[in-house]
Design a protein around this motif. Sequence first.
Motif, PDB file in Angstrom:
ATOM      1  N   UNK A 162     -78.196  76.611  -9.909  1.00 52.53           N
ATOM      2  CA  UNK A 162     -77.716  77.494 -10.978  1.00 52.53           C
ATOM      3  C   UNK A 162     -78.495  78.808 -10.978  1.00 52.53           C
ATOM      4  N   UNK A 163     -79.824  78.719 -10.909  1.00 51.42           N
ATOM      5  CA  UNK A 163     -80.654  79.932 -10.898  1.00 51.42           C
ATOM      6  C   UNK A 163     -80.332  80.809  -9.678  1.00 51.42           C
ATOM      7  N   UNK A 164     -80.074  80.137  -8.528  1.00 53.01           N
ATOM      8  CA  UNK A 164     -79.775  80.894  -7.318  1.00 53.01           C
ATOM      9  C   UNK A 164     -78.487  81.694  -7.485  1.00 53.01           C
ATOM     10  N   UNK A 165     -77.431  81.032  -8.000  1.00 52.36           N
ATOM     11  CA  UNK A 165     -76.152  81.719  -8.163  1.00 52.36           C
ATOM     12  C   UNK A 165     -76.233  82.814  -9.223  1.00 52.36           C
ATOM     13  N   UNK A 166     -77.079  82.611 -10.233  1.00 54.80           N
ATOM     14  CA  UNK A 166     -77.259  83.684 -11.225  1.00 54.80           C
ATOM     15  C   UNK A 166     -77.901  84.893 -10.561  1.00 54.80           C
TER      16      UNK A 166
END
Length: 398
Positions: free
Chosen positions: A34-38
């Motif tokens: 999730x953090x990566x895609x954000x």
Amino acid sequence: MVKAQETLKETTQLFSKNTELRIKRTTNLLEIETNYYIETGEFDKALDVFQQAFEKLSQNGFITPTLYRTRGSIYTAKKDYQKAIESYEKAFELSDSLNSAQEDIAVGEFATILGMEHLNLENKELIQKNQEIQLETRRYIIILLCIIVVIVGIMFFRETRLNKVLRRAKDAEQSASRMKTEFIQNMSHEIRTPLNSIVGFSQILSSKISEEDEESKEYTTIIEQGSNHLLQLVDDVLELSSLDSGTTIPIDTKSELNELCLQWMERAKRLVKPGVVLSYQPEQNELYLYTNPARLGQVVLQLLHNAAKFTEEGGITLSWRILPKQKQIMICITDTGIGIPQDKQEFVFERFAKLDTFSKGTGLGLALSRLIMERMGGNLALDAQYMDGCRFILTLPI
């Protein structure tokens, strides 16, 4: 970000191959994705992965305000402000409920402190009243002596000498009483006196309650058991403090090990649950050594008590053998109970450590046992290779 993507792919492959990771750590991987895609601006993917993590955490009851804030930030980035507002509102509601729960806990602790202070105050008042009674009694004695001196003038010299003796005795009594009072107040007044009062009154209440009133009987029993538990905790803490201060344990008593072990086994029989077999396996028929039987028995009985407590079926074995190269003797307590996880096998030796917070006990038994063994020149540890329950190993120099 390219290196981050490569690392994320490698991690995902590791999770797909490792069942334990996939079961226990899936939510951690989903949070990282999730953090990566954000960070890369792929908010639709971030929301999809976040929802998977959110659902898994919901099943386990681990939802926190931070999760709702994260979802709100994703919706904000997607400019879906209505859903973002709903997520932030959820975060605020959960934060408020957590703060309220923490306030309730703080209020409960404060009420307990006030209760202890009230008990201390009552005890001080009783001491003060007792001192006033003693002072009043001494005043009457002095008045009586004065009357006797006035009436019996002939006995003046004798009464004078008697008064001197009485004054010296009075001073000695006051000095001894003051020293005794200071000692009692410093060592046990703050804790033991209130607890002993609770135990005594609970016993009185129990004796006055009829046998038909089972509920009241149960309540008084709970009070008495809880007070005894606290007294045991105080004793354990005082013993730990004494050993921490450098108190030595003499090991100069010649003892026959098999005789000691049989005594310990006899005392442990009443602790073992029905269906559990208690057995003894010595290496040889006779072995004399210099040790401290009382302290060694305290440690072994503590371990046998733990084994009996957590073993529902199977067996408990007490055994020993000699390690010639190390010039040591190794005593083992083995059971087929619930066992201790690998990552908790050192944690259980910490003070006040309990794997099950709802189980009875102070959490000081194993810590105190290891400290006693160290003071005797030995060691206490868990056998990490034994997987069918627990095996505690005591080593002592011969």
